[in-house]
Design a protein around this motif. Structure first.
Motif, PDB file in Angstrom:
ATOM      1  N   GLN A  13      -9.294  -5.569   2.145  1.00  0.00           N
ATOM      2  CA  GLN A  13     -10.479  -6.402   2.333  1.00  0.00           C
ATOM      3  C   GLN A  13     -10.111  -7.888   2.417  1.00  0.00           C
ATOM      4  O   GLN A  13     -10.685  -8.633   3.197  1.00  0.00           O
ATOM      5  N   GLY A  14      -9.181  -8.308   1.588  1.00  0.00           N
ATOM      6  CA  GLY A  14      -8.813  -9.712   1.558  1.00  0.00           C
ATOM      7  C   GLY A  14      -7.786 -10.051   2.614  1.00  0.00           C
ATOM      8  O   GLY A  14      -7.226  -9.185   3.285  1.00  0.00           O
ATOM      9  N   ALA A  15      -7.549 -11.352   2.773  1.00  0.00           N
ATOM     10  CA  ALA A  15      -6.521 -11.835   3.693  1.00  0.00           C
ATOM     11  C   ALA A  15      -5.339 -12.352   2.886  1.00  0.00           C
ATOM     12  O   ALA A  15      -5.470 -12.703   1.718  1.00  0.00           O
ATOM     13  N   PHE A  16      -4.193 -12.372   3.515  1.00  0.00           N
ATOM     14  CA  PHE A  16      -2.964 -12.886   2.906  1.00  0.00           C
ATOM     15  C   PHE A  16      -2.347 -13.843   3.911  1.00  0.00           C
ATOM     16  O   PHE A  16      -2.490 -13.672   5.121  1.00  0.00           O
ATOM     17  N   PHE A  17      -1.667 -14.872   3.420  1.00  0.00           N
ATOM     18  CA  PHE A  17      -1.188 -15.936   4.287  1.00  0.00           C
ATOM     19  C   PHE A  17       0.337 -15.959   4.409  1.00  0.00           C
ATOM     20  O   PHE A  17       1.041 -15.564   3.475  1.00  0.00           O
ATOM     21  N   PRO A  18       0.835 -16.447   5.533  1.00  0.00           N
ATOM     22  CA  PRO A  18       2.272 -16.703   5.631  1.00  0.00           C
ATOM     23  C   PRO A  18       2.707 -17.664   4.519  1.00  0.00           C
ATOM     24  O   PRO A  18       1.889 -18.405   3.980  1.00  0.00           O
ATOM     25  N   GLN A  19       3.984 -17.615   4.180  1.00  0.00           N
ATOM     26  CA  GLN A  19       4.566 -18.456   3.134  1.00  0.00           C
ATOM     27  C   GLN A  19       4.231 -17.975   1.722  1.00  0.00           C
ATOM     28  O   GLN A  19       4.651 -18.575   0.740  1.00  0.00           O
ATOM     29  N   GLY A  20       3.481 -16.882   1.635  1.00  0.00           N
ATOM     30  CA  GLY A  20       3.112 -16.377   0.322  1.00  0.00           C
ATOM     31  C   GLY A  20       3.996 -15.236  -0.125  1.00  0.00           C
ATOM     32  O   GLY A  20       4.682 -14.592   0.676  1.00  0.00           O
ATOM     33  N   VAL A  21       3.956 -14.961  -1.416  1.00  0.00           N
ATOM     34  CA  VAL A  21       4.655 -13.824  -2.013  1.00  0.00           C
ATOM     35  C   VAL A  21       3.632 -13.047  -2.830  1.00  0.00           C
ATOM     36  O   VAL A  21       2.870 -13.635  -3.609  1.00  0.00           O
ATOM     37  N   THR A  22       3.579 -11.755  -2.639  1.00  0.00           N
ATOM     38  CA  THR A  22       2.632 -10.948  -3.405  1.00  0.00           C
ATOM     39  C   THR A  22       3.200  -9.551  -3.616  1.00  0.00           C
ATOM     40  O   THR A  22       4.338  -9.259  -3.224  1.00  0.00           O
ATOM     41  N   TYR A  23       2.409  -8.694  -4.244  1.00  0.00           N
ATOM     42  CA  TYR A  23       2.835  -7.339  -4.572  1.00  0.00           C
ATOM     43  C   TYR A  23       1.735  -6.359  -4.180  1.00  0.00           C
ATOM     44  O   TYR A  23       0.556  -6.702  -4.191  1.00  0.00           O
ATOM     45  N   LEU A  24       2.121  -5.151  -3.862  1.00  0.00           N
ATOM     46  CA  LEU A  24       1.170  -4.098  -3.565  1.00  0.00           C
ATOM     47  C   LEU A  24       1.480  -2.877  -4.415  1.00  0.00           C
ATOM     48  O   LEU A  24       2.647  -2.500  -4.577  1.00  0.00           O
ATOM     49  N   ASN A  25       0.431  -2.298  -4.956  1.00  0.00           N
ATOM     50  CA  ASN A  25       0.534  -1.018  -5.648  1.00  0.00           C
ATOM     51  C   ASN A  25       0.098   0.044  -4.649  1.00  0.00           C
ATOM     52  O   ASN A  25      -1.091   0.216  -4.386  1.00  0.00           O
ATOM     53  N   VAL A  26       1.047   0.732  -4.060  1.00  0.00           N
ATOM     54  CA  VAL A  26       0.760   1.664  -2.969  1.00  0.00           C
ATOM     55  C   VAL A  26       0.557   3.065  -3.543  1.00  0.00           C
ATOM     56  O   VAL A  26       1.502   3.686  -4.022  1.00  0.00           O
ATOM     57  N   PHE A  27      -0.678   3.548  -3.465  1.00  0.00           N
ATOM     58  CA  PHE A  27      -0.946   4.874  -4.030  1.00  0.00           C
ATOM     59  C   PHE A  27      -1.581   5.833  -3.026  1.00  0.00           C
ATOM     60  O   PHE A  27      -1.518   7.041  -3.210  1.00  0.00           O
ATOM     61  N   GLU A  28      -2.214   5.318  -1.968  1.00  0.00           N
ATOM     62  CA  GLU A  28      -2.787   6.215  -0.965  1.00  0.00           C
ATOM     63  C   GLU A  28      -1.673   6.873  -0.151  1.00  0.00           C
ATOM     64  O   GLU A  28      -0.700   6.225   0.210  1.00  0.00           O
ATOM     65  N   MET A  29      -1.848   8.157   0.135  1.00  0.00           N
ATOM     66  CA  MET A  29      -0.793   8.913   0.789  1.00  0.00           C
ATOM     67  C   MET A  29      -0.422   8.323   2.156  1.00  0.00           C
ATOM     68  O   MET A  29       0.753   8.278   2.529  1.00  0.00           O
ATOM     69  N   LYS A  30      -1.421   7.853   2.901  1.00  0.00           N
ATOM     70  CA  LYS A  30      -1.118   7.307   4.235  1.00  0.00           C
ATOM     71  C   LYS A  30      -0.228   6.066   4.139  1.00  0.00           C
ATOM     72  O   LYS A  30       0.654   5.857   4.975  1.00  0.00           O
ATOM     73  N   TYR A  31      -0.449   5.280   3.095  1.00  0.00           N
ATOM     74  CA  TYR A  31       0.365   4.071   2.957  1.00  0.00           C
ATOM     75  C   TYR A  31       1.723   4.366   2.320  1.00  0.00           C
ATOM     76  O   TYR A  31       2.690   3.643   2.536  1.00  0.00           O
ATOM     77  N   ARG A  32       1.801   5.443   1.524  1.00  0.00           N
ATOM     78  CA  ARG A  32       3.120   5.878   1.055  1.00  0.00           C
ATOM     79  C   ARG A  32       3.976   6.273   2.260  1.00  0.00           C
ATOM     80  O   ARG A  32       5.154   5.899   2.354  1.00  0.00           O
ATOM     81  N   THR A  33       3.359   7.019   3.186  1.00  0.00           N
ATOM     82  CA  THR A  33       4.067   7.422   4.401  1.00  0.00           C
ATOM     83  C   THR A  33       4.479   6.207   5.212  1.00  0.00           C
ATOM     84  O   THR A  33       5.601   6.123   5.720  1.00  0.00           O
ATOM     85  N   MET A  34       3.564   5.259   5.316  1.00  0.00           N
ATOM     86  CA  MET A  34       3.854   4.057   6.084  1.00  0.00           C
ATOM     87  C   MET A  34       5.035   3.296   5.497  1.00  0.00           C
ATOM     88  O   MET A  34       5.921   2.830   6.224  1.00  0.00           O
ATOM     89  N   MET A  35       5.072   3.189   4.179  1.00  0.00           N
ATOM     90  CA  MET A  35       6.142   2.433   3.545  1.00  0.00           C
ATOM     91  C   MET A  35       7.500   3.134   3.683  1.00  0.00           C
ATOM     92  O   MET A  35       8.538   2.473   3.762  1.00  0.00           O
ATOM     93  N   PHE A  36       7.507   4.465   3.713  1.00  0.00           N
ATOM     94  CA  PHE A  36       8.761   5.175   3.984  1.00  0.00           C
ATOM     95  C   PHE A  36       9.230   4.878   5.408  1.00  0.00           C
ATOM     96  O   PHE A  36      10.415   4.644   5.656  1.00  0.00           O
ATOM     97  N   ASP A  37       8.300   4.867   6.350  1.00  0.00           N
ATOM     98  CA  ASP A  37       8.656   4.563   7.737  1.00  0.00           C
ATOM     99  C   ASP A  37       9.145   3.124   7.882  1.00  0.00           C
ATOM    100  O   ASP A  37      10.119   2.856   8.590  1.00  0.00           O
TER     101      ASP A  37
END
Length: 350
Positions: free
Chosen positions: A95-119
């Motif tokens: 929902q939110g936006a993220f900007f260049p030059q930033g550093v952040t973290y993601l807690n990836v728990f949805e299966m589609k995004y787990r697959t994406m992160m492996f790819d």
């Protein structure tokens, strides 16, 4: 999946403009420093700008007009223009936006995004962080190209991802939607060329406003170590910038600051990201910092932590002096780490 704390410095951002309060964490100063809900509501009422408030755009200020702009969402019926620089990119939709030059973290728990992160791990570690409308499901046209800098695979299958914002991109075509969205994008979406003299003036005024805000927060003993982010330090305006691309540096500075000033409303963040007018972006950020400083200074004086004379002296110093070493973080030297085995390499999975 949800974004975790994305701040490089100890900030507790509540947002300020037009519906939020930007402030460093005051909870460490005791309960009397915590902003009450009633105060937060007054702030929202004071700074909220509704498009219906103005019958004529001529009645609105530049800042008001900026917040009245529309978020640009991707049109599925649009015809992409072929480009030799376009690339395919997996999209992490939030929902939110993220900007260049930033550093952040993601807690990836949805299966589609787990697959994406492996790819992603078996490609170039790059993906797109993009805003979506929670009501319509539309995705924004403009997002941020991100690079994974660290990752941790948990026993339950979840993944902790550390990432940094690299640049903006524009979505030109949706290539597939399952198991995750893969899009064709045009990377390195740049700001427009602007009047250099005007841009330089507003940038320095914005940085002066940031210096004033940081120094106000440092007046309390518990906050004396408060500093700007590393990216802000790296991209800040100084007197000796003749050997670099000043336009790019200025854009990077505005995004570094945008990552410090985190808006509470996704729409507001996306407007800051999508605009290609760096002067507009900096003007809005100056207003945010100026109004936040006024609020914080008043509360500090109400609590007898700050006098009006000291407030004025800090403000004059921030405006009239180029010195800024007191608000800068120490240089960080990253140590190289030898990784014997990449647990994200699919070939390593038994």
């Amino acid at each position: 999946s949800k974004s975790m704390n994305s701040l490089n410095i100890f900030l507790c951002i509540i947002g300020l403009f037009p519906s939020c309060l930007f402030t460093f964490s005051l909870s460490i100063l005791g309960d009397k420093w915590k902003f009450s809900n009633s105060v937060s509501r007054r702030i929202c009422q004071r700074f909220a700008k509704s498009p219906t408030r103005y019958t004529d755009l001529n009645d609105a200020t530049d800042e008001d007009s900026f917040w009245m702009e529309r978020v640009e969402y991707f049109d599925l019926n649009s015809t992409p223009i072929p480009s030799p620089t376009s690339r395919s990119l997996p999209l992490f939709v939030l929902q939110g936006a993220f900007f260049p030059q930033g550093v952040t973290y993601l807690n990836v728990f949805e299966m589609k995004y787990r697959t994406m992160m492996f790819d992603v791990a078996n490609s170039d570690d790059m993906f797109g962080y993009i805003h979506s409308n929670s009501q319509t499901g539309e995705i924004a046209s403009i997002g941020t190209l991100c690079k994974v800098t660290d990752r941790q695979l948990l026993e339950d299958g979840r993944q902790y991802i550390s990432l940094e914002g690299v640049s903006r991109f524009r979505v030109t075509k949706i290539l597939k939607t399952l198991p995750y969205i893969l899009a064709e994008v045009e990377p390195n979406y740049m700001d427009d060329v602007v009047d250099e003299a005007v841009a330089d003036k507003i940038e320095r005024e914005t940085y002066d406003a940031l210096k004033y805000y940081i120094r106000l927060m440092r007046t309390y003993e518990a906050n004396k170590e408060t500093v700007v982010s590393i990216a802000t330090k790296r991209n800040r305006p100084t007197l000796n910038r003749s050997t670099i691309d000043n336009s790019k540096r200025r854009t990077d500075f505005s995004f570094s600051l945008a990552n410090m000033i985190q808006m509470t409303q996704p729409r507001e963040s996306q407007l800051l990201l999508q605009t290609t007018n760096v002067i507009k972006r900096l003007q809005v950020q100056k207003v945010i910092l100026t109004q936040a400083s006024e609020l914080i200074a008043q509360q500090l004086m109400d609590l007898n932590v700050l006098t009006a004379e000291r407030r004025d002296a800090i403000k004059l110093r921030s405006i009239n002096e180029d010195y800024d070493e007191d608000i800068l973080p120490a240089d960080f030297i990253e140590q190289e780490v030898t990784v014997e085995k990449d647990e994200w390499d699919i070939s390593n999975i038994e």
